[in-house]
Design a protein around this motif. Sequence first.
Motif, short mmCIF file in Angstrom:
data_model
loop_
_atom_site.label_atom_id
_atom_site.label_comp_id
_atom_site.label_asym_id
_atom_site.label_seq_id
_atom_site.Cartn_x
_atom_site.Cartn_y
_atom_site.Cartn_z
N GLN A 156 0.82 -1.21 0.00
CA GLN A 156 0.00 0.00 0.00
C GLN A 156 0.86 1.27 0.00
N GLN A 157 2.08 1.18 -0.51
CA GLN A 157 2.97 2.33 -0.55
C GLN A 157 3.57 2.49 -1.95
N GLN A 176 6.48 10.44 -1.20
CA GLN A 176 6.24 9.10 -0.66
C GLN A 176 4.74 9.01 -0.35
N LEU A 178 1.20 6.92 0.69
CA LEU A 178 0.63 5.81 1.45
C LEU A 178 -0.88 5.79 1.25
#
Length: 238
Positions: A156-157, A176, A178
Amino acid sequence: MNRLLGAACALPPALAFAAAFALSSPLPAQEAEAEATPAAPASTFGQPDPSLVTGGHYKADPHHTLVEWSVDHLGFTPYFGLFSDISGTLDLDPKRPEQARIAMTIPVTSITVASADLKAHLMKPPASEGGKPDFFGPKPEDARFVSTLVRITGDQQAEMTGNLTLNGITKPVTLQVLFHGAGTVPPQMGGGEGLGFDATGTLKRSDFGLDFGIPMVSDQVELKIAAAFMKDAAKAAP
């Protein structure tokens, strides 16, 4: 009831505890009523479950999409503010998340800070005609971020790189990302399918011509983003 409580307080500690417990215990009828009351249903609209994501074309929710920026002030404290009223689109196929594409528009005039004087300074015109403002000036153009690459980095990243245009200058920025949640929005709140992400990143404001006050105010800017999207049922993903 008050007399009973007063009497209980006058008893020795052990007996007083037993009396208080008896007074606080529900009667059989109360227990039956509690058992008859159904428990509140678990939330079914926003869950951190990727299987709830469906492919398609999404529009950013401008009421719940925020960009927080933070700089270091004199080495004493961080100072942060927000951009809001953000619009944009997301095209997503959950089977091919690395092909996701996003384009966001951030109105610089939406900037929110705690200090009215700082807000005035951020939007202050140049000191002389044809000069450069300290920050954005009175009529700044909207900032824009367009993704160019998505790389899946974990459960999930993902890492998303894109071109950020700010203050008339375009530079690559990496975020980044999430996955936060997806599901169905309740009818009383408009209905439809929604999903959202958290993202973080950094940039150097001097890269975008915003170098006033460095190093007293840090060149590095920390970004924290909450991005909410609603599916556009009328338009299929390309």
